[in-house]
Scaffold this motif. Structure first.
Motif, short mmCIF file in Angstrom:
data_model
loop_
_atom_site.label_atom_id
_atom_site.label_comp_id
_atom_site.label_asym_id
_atom_site.label_seq_id
_atom_site.Cartn_x
_atom_site.Cartn_y
_atom_site.Cartn_z
N VAL A 85 39.44 40.01 39.47
CA VAL A 85 38.56 41.09 39.05
C VAL A 85 39.46 42.20 38.53
N ALA A 86 39.02 42.88 37.50
CA ALA A 86 39.78 44.01 36.95
C ALA A 86 38.97 45.28 37.16
N ILE A 87 39.60 46.23 37.81
CA ILE A 87 38.96 47.51 38.10
C ILE A 87 39.63 48.58 37.25
N GLU A 88 38.83 49.31 36.51
CA GLU A 88 39.36 50.40 35.69
C GLU A 88 39.25 51.70 36.46
N VAL A 89 40.33 52.46 36.50
CA VAL A 89 40.36 53.74 37.20
C VAL A 89 40.77 54.84 36.23
N ASP A 90 40.52 56.08 36.61
CA ASP A 90 40.90 57.20 35.76
C ASP A 90 42.36 57.58 35.94
N ASP A 91 42.95 57.32 37.12
CA ASP A 91 44.32 57.75 37.42
C ASP A 91 45.12 56.61 38.04
N LEU A 92 45.69 55.77 37.18
CA LEU A 92 46.45 54.62 37.66
C LEU A 92 47.72 55.04 38.38
N ASP A 93 48.31 56.16 37.99
CA ASP A 93 49.51 56.64 38.68
C ASP A 93 49.22 56.96 40.14
N ALA A 94 48.05 57.49 40.43
CA ALA A 94 47.67 57.77 41.83
C ALA A 94 47.54 56.47 42.62
N VAL A 95 47.01 55.43 41.99
CA VAL A 95 46.90 54.13 42.67
C VAL A 95 48.29 53.56 42.92
N ALA A 129 43.70 38.01 43.52
CA ALA A 129 44.40 38.83 42.53
C ALA A 129 43.45 39.91 42.01
N VAL A 130 43.95 41.14 41.95
CA VAL A 130 43.17 42.26 41.45
C VAL A 130 43.99 42.95 40.36
N GLU A 131 43.42 43.07 39.19
CA GLU A 131 44.04 43.88 38.13
C GLU A 131 43.44 45.27 38.25
N ILE A 132 44.29 46.27 38.19
CA ILE A 132 43.83 47.66 38.16
C ILE A 132 44.39 48.25 36.88
N ASN A 133 43.51 48.83 36.08
CA ASN A 133 43.95 49.34 34.79
C ASN A 133 43.35 50.70 34.49
N SER A 134 43.92 51.35 33.50
CA SER A 134 43.36 52.60 32.99
C SER A 134 43.68 52.72 31.51
N GLN A 135 42.91 53.52 30.82
CA GLN A 135 43.12 53.74 29.40
C GLN A 135 44.46 54.44 29.21
N LEU A 136 45.23 54.01 28.23
CA LEU A 136 46.48 54.70 27.91
C LEU A 136 46.16 56.11 27.42
N LYS A 137 46.99 57.04 27.81
CA LYS A 137 46.76 58.45 27.42
C LYS A 137 47.50 58.77 26.16
#
Length: 137
Positions: A85-95, A129-137
């Motif tokens: 599963v891929a979870i999109e977050v706003d702040d990948l650095d915090a994760v 397996a978990v993908e965690i992603n965020s939009q590139l800034k």
């Protein structure tokens, strides 16, 4: 933390047969994968290996497992073998920081496969397996 499902990746032995189920039975439309650097031929986008379905707010990916995926892609885990599963977050650095503080290993390929996304991969305690992603800034 704000999050949403970005996609679910499902493994399959026969991508075309499974894609036909999603199109013919479920009525979903197959779309083209937005691979990063596809013009350079960096990714195998043979439709026998992958199918892509873009919904309104999430995607479904179908993939045929490759025995050497982790080795060939310089990964320490294989996100395709059992799907993810891929979870999109706003702040990948915090994760990333929370994972480091907890001592949880994660693969950090950065902007690896999908155009416009920064991606990390982690195994949960049940070895999913978990993908965690965020939009590139």
């Amino acid at each position: 933390m704000s999050w949403r499902i970005h996609h679910v990746s499902l493994p399959t032995r026969d991508v075309r047969e499974t894609a036909e189920f999603y199109t013919e039975v479920l009525g979903m439309a197959e779309s083209s994968p937005p691979w990063k650097d596809q013009d350079r031929g960096e990714f195998d986008i043979d439709l026998a290996h992958v199918a892509w379905f873009q919904g309104e707010n999430a995607q479904v990916h179908l993939s045929r497992h490759s025995r050497n995926f982790a080795r060939d892609n310089n990964f320490h885990l294989d996100p395709i073998i059992n799907g993810h599963v891929a979870i999109e977050v706003d702040d990948l650095d915090a994760v990333r920081e929370r994972l480091r503080r907890k001592g949880v290993y994660f693969a950090d390929p950065g902007n690896w496969a999908l155009s416009g996304l920064d991606q990390i991969y982690v195994l949960d305690p049940a070895l999913n397996a978990v993908e965690i992603n965020s939009q590139l800034k």
